[in-house]
Design a protein around this motif. Structure first.
Motif, PDB file in Angstrom:
ATOM      1  N   LEU A 304       0.821  -1.201   0.000  1.00 18.24           N
ATOM      2  CA  LEU A 304       0.000   0.000   0.000  1.00 18.24           C
ATOM      3  C   LEU A 304       0.859   1.257   0.000  1.00 18.24           C
ATOM      4  N   THR A 305       0.189   2.408  -0.095  1.00 21.31           N
ATOM      5  CA  THR A 305       0.866   3.690   0.066  1.00 21.31           C
ATOM      6  C   THR A 305       0.949   4.031   1.550  1.00 21.31           C
ATOM      7  N   THR A 306       1.839   4.939   1.878  1.00 20.79           N
ATOM      8  CA  THR A 306       1.973   5.378   3.265  1.00 20.79           C
ATOM      9  C   THR A 306       0.683   6.034   3.748  1.00 20.79           C
ATOM     10  N   GLN A 307       0.048   6.799   2.874  1.00 21.62           N
ATOM     11  CA  GLN A 307      -1.199   7.464   3.238  1.00 21.62           C
ATOM     12  C   GLN A 307      -2.298   6.441   3.546  1.00 21.62           C
ATOM     13  N   GLN A 308      -2.346   5.360   2.787  1.00 17.28           N
ATOM     14  CA  GLN A 308      -3.329   4.306   3.061  1.00 17.28           C
ATOM     15  C   GLN A 308      -3.053   3.638   4.407  1.00 17.28           C
ATOM     16  N   SER A 309      -1.776   3.441   4.706  1.00 16.28           N
ATOM     17  CA  SER A 309      -1.414   2.855   5.992  1.00 16.28           C
ATOM     18  C   SER A 309      -1.835   3.762   7.147  1.00 16.28           C
ATOM     19  N   LEU A 310      -1.613   5.059   6.990  1.00 18.09           N
ATOM     20  CA  LEU A 310      -2.001   6.008   8.037  1.00 18.09           C
ATOM     21  C   LEU A 310      -3.509   6.016   8.239  1.00 18.09           C
ATOM     22  N   ALA A 311      -4.263   5.887   7.153  1.00 19.80           N
ATOM     23  CA  ALA A 311      -5.721   5.846   7.272  1.00 19.80           C
ATOM     24  C   ALA A 311      -6.167   4.659   8.125  1.00 19.80           C
ATOM     25  N   TRP A 312      -5.490   3.518   7.974  1.00 14.74           N
ATOM     26  CA  TRP A 312      -5.838   2.335   8.778  1.00 14.74           C
ATOM     27  C   TRP A 312      -5.435   2.541  10.231  1.00 14.74           C
ATOM     28  N   ILE A 313      -4.269   3.129  10.473  1.00 13.20           N
ATOM     29  CA  ILE A 313      -3.823   3.373  11.846  1.00 13.20           C
ATOM     30  C   ILE A 313      -4.836   4.233  12.602  1.00 13.20           C
ATOM     31  N   LYS A 314      -5.429   5.193  11.895  1.00  7.93           N
ATOM     32  CA  LYS A 314      -6.416   6.075  12.517  1.00  7.93           C
ATOM     33  C   LYS A 314      -7.785   5.409  12.656  1.00  7.93           C
ATOM     34  N   GLU A 315      -8.039   4.420  11.816  1.00 10.08           N
ATOM     35  CA  GLU A 315      -9.345   3.747  11.839  1.00 10.08           C
ATOM     36  C   GLU A 315      -9.141   2.251  11.597  1.00 10.08           C
ATOM     37  N   PRO A 316      -8.521   1.558  12.545  1.00 14.69           N
ATOM     38  CA  PRO A 316      -8.133   0.161  12.318  1.00 14.69           C
ATOM     39  C   PRO A 316      -9.314  -0.794  12.214  1.00 14.69           C
ATOM     40  N   VAL A 317      -9.166  -1.747  11.309  1.00 12.71           N
ATOM     41  CA  VAL A 317     -10.125  -2.844  11.185  1.00 12.71           C
ATOM     42  C   VAL A 317      -9.337  -4.145  11.184  1.00 12.71           C
ATOM     43  N   THR A 318      -9.993  -5.227  11.536  1.00  8.13           N
ATOM     44  CA  THR A 318      -9.332  -6.526  11.558  1.00  8.13           C
ATOM     45  C   THR A 318      -9.027  -6.984  10.134  1.00  8.13           C
ATOM     46  N   SER A 319      -8.100  -7.913  10.033  1.00  9.54           N
ATOM     47  CA  SER A 319      -7.646  -8.382   8.731  1.00  9.54           C
ATOM     48  C   SER A 319      -8.790  -8.943   7.891  1.00  9.54           C
ATOM     49  N   ASP A 320      -9.735  -9.619   8.535  1.00  9.48           N
ATOM     50  CA  ASP A 320     -10.832 -10.211   7.769  1.00  9.48           C
ATOM     51  C   ASP A 320     -11.803  -9.171   7.223  1.00  9.48           C
ATOM     52  N   LYS A 321     -11.714  -7.932   7.744  1.00 11.29           N
ATOM     53  CA  LYS A 321     -12.576  -6.865   7.240  1.00 11.29           C
ATOM     54  C   LYS A 321     -11.835  -5.880   6.339  1.00 11.29           C
ATOM     55  N   ALA A 322     -10.535  -6.103   6.172  1.00 10.67           N
ATOM     56  CA  ALA A 322      -9.725  -5.157   5.407  1.00 10.67           C
ATOM     57  C   ALA A 322     -10.102  -5.105   3.937  1.00 10.67           C
ATOM     58  N   ILE A 323     -10.633  -6.193   3.414  1.00 12.32           N
ATOM     59  CA  ILE A 323     -11.023  -6.228   2.004  1.00 12.32           C
ATOM     60  C   ILE A 323     -12.061  -5.147   1.707  1.00 12.32           C
ATOM     61  N   ASP A 324     -12.875  -4.799   2.688  1.00 10.65           N
ATOM     62  CA  ASP A 324     -13.920  -3.803   2.508  1.00 10.65           C
ATOM     63  C   ASP A 324     -13.533  -2.437   3.072  1.00 10.65           C
ATOM     64  N   PHE A 325     -12.296  -2.290   3.521  1.00 13.01           N
ATOM     65  CA  PHE A 325     -11.863  -1.010   4.090  1.00 13.01           C
ATOM     66  C   PHE A 325     -11.758   0.024   2.966  1.00 13.01           C
ATOM     67  N   LYS A 326     -12.537   1.081   3.086  1.00  7.58           N
ATOM     68  CA  LYS A 326     -12.689   2.041   1.991  1.00  7.58           C
ATOM     69  C   LYS A 326     -11.374   2.642   1.519  1.00  7.58           C
ATOM     70  N   SER A 327     -10.500   3.004   2.440  1.00  4.02           N
ATOM     71  CA  SER A 327      -9.246   3.673   2.072  1.00  4.02           C
ATOM     72  C   SER A 327      -8.287   2.746   1.322  1.00  4.02           C
ATOM     73  N   TRP A 328      -8.549   1.455   1.346  1.00  6.77           N
ATOM     74  CA  TRP A 328      -7.695   0.510   0.633  1.00  6.77           C
ATOM     75  C   TRP A 328      -8.325   0.026  -0.666  1.00  6.77           C
ATOM     76  N   GLY A 329      -9.438   0.634  -1.038  1.00  4.78           N
ATOM     77  CA  GLY A 329     -10.107   0.240  -2.261  1.00  4.78           C
ATOM     78  C   GLY A 329      -9.399   0.742  -3.501  1.00  4.78           C
ATOM     79  N   CYS A 330      -9.852   0.281  -4.663  1.00  2.85           N
ATOM     80  CA  CYS A 330      -9.264   0.662  -5.943  1.00  2.85           C
ATOM     81  C   CYS A 330      -9.593   2.116  -6.251  1.00  2.85           C
ATOM     82  N   SER A 331      -8.666   2.815  -6.884  1.00  3.38           N
ATOM     83  CA  SER A 331      -8.880   4.231  -7.228  1.00  3.38           C
ATOM     84  C   SER A 331      -9.965   4.356  -8.284  1.00  3.38           C
TER      85      SER A 331
END
Length: 331
Positions: A304-331
């Protein structure tokens, strides 16, 4: 004598109060999502390591143009994250010899655009840091990369500029830096999660340059843990290059460093790659093998990008829910 003793007690009391005020206490003086203590051993959100997605942050620095962009992008070509989106990286670009139409294309493809100094030379004082960051933000946004998406910096040669650099980060409106390399916090049992400089009491020193000595509220540091190979300790891949003789050597060094994160607290693996490293065929091959192996063998790992990583740090979700994490979605 009584007066001297009283004065000494007063000084000690004042020092103790100052220490209380300067200490970073998770959940008390420092609260998520915009503050994190450097020595907080917990994973964001109170997750366990087993619940936490492993993030690999590949980053490039300096000149980007049509002559070298393929060297960078082919490393991740065809590699997808667990949600099916293209693996991405962070580019900390300079002005000199950079083609900003290529920079815009990289952004449109989902990569992050950050900044280093305009000429790749370490600024000498606060005025130079501010001037170079102001110029770089203008150059990047002039090609229609949204201003609110330009949030990161890296110092040339990983030589952190201390308070001079972070004053510029504040004035230009950036959110994080990823320049502080560390040989101390580079082991499986002491890897650090990114932290803020709200409190600077005993914050880690940087192997190169100088860390801030004053507080910079809400400004993050993505520490670059040193790589180790055959008892060598290197801040960057290229620094270890003299000890790498084959693609297997390159793979082994990268995988060992990755494993220290993965088998530890799952802190982000910050991987700084320069063109000199990738221009050596067997080093490129070993790096590509590492990327492919990790993605095929570790289903909870993301590039991922550093910005995407920071978004998760601020709003963490478990690994099984990461597929639906908005900040990690396709552009």
């Amino acid at each position: 004598m009584w007066r001297q003793t009283s004065l000494l007690l007063l000084v000690l009391l004042l020092s103790a109060n100052q220490c209380v005020n300067c200490q970073c206490v998770p959940g008390d003086t420092c609260k998520a999502p915009d503050c994190r203590c450097w020595d907080d051993p917990s994973i964001p959100g109170g997750l366990t390591a087993a619940e936490t997605p492993q993030v690999v942050l590949i980053s490039f620095e300096y000149t980007v143009n049509k002559g070298n962009v393929d060297l960078y992008t082919k490393l991740l070509k065809g590699v997808t994250n667990p949600n099916g989106c293209q693996a991405t990286a962070t580019f900390f670009v300079q002005e000199v010899n950079t083609d900003f139409s290529v920079v815009k294309t990289l952004y449109d493809e989902g990569h992050e655009i950050g900044m280093t100094s305009s000429d790749g030379i370490i600024p000498s004082d606060a005025a130079e840091w501010l001037a170079t960051f102001q110029l770089m933000k203008t150059k990047i946004t002039d090609v229609f990369v949204p201003e609110d998406q330009v949030v990161g910096s890296r110092a040339p040669e990983l030589s952190v500029g201390g308070d001079d650099q972070f004053a510029a980060i504040e004035q230009v409106g950036l959110s994080y830096d990823s320049s502080c390399s560390s040989s101390e916090y580079a082991y499986r049992d002491n890897m650090l999660w990114p932290y803020t400089y709200d409190y600077i009491y005993r914050t880690p020193k940087c192997t190169i340059g100088r860390a801030p000595e004053s507080a910079h509220k809400g400004k993050w540091q993505f520490l670059v843990a040193n790589l180790r190979y055959n008892e060598q300790n290197c801040a960057t891949l290229s620094a270890c290059s003299p000890f790498i003789k084959s693609s297997q050597d390159a793979f082994d060094m990268l995988f060992e460093s990755f494993s220290n994160h993965y088998e530890g607290s799952k802190s982000p693996f910050v991987l700084y790659i320069d063109p000199l490293w990738l221009s050596v065929d067997y080093q490129y091959e070993g790096t590509r093998q590492f990327v492919e192996f990790v993605r095929s063998g570790f289903g909870d790992t993301w590039f991922l990008t550093t910005q995407q990583s920071l978004a998760w740090i601020k709003e963490p979700v478990t690994s099984d829910k990461a597929i639906d994490f908005k900040s990690w979605g396709c552009s």
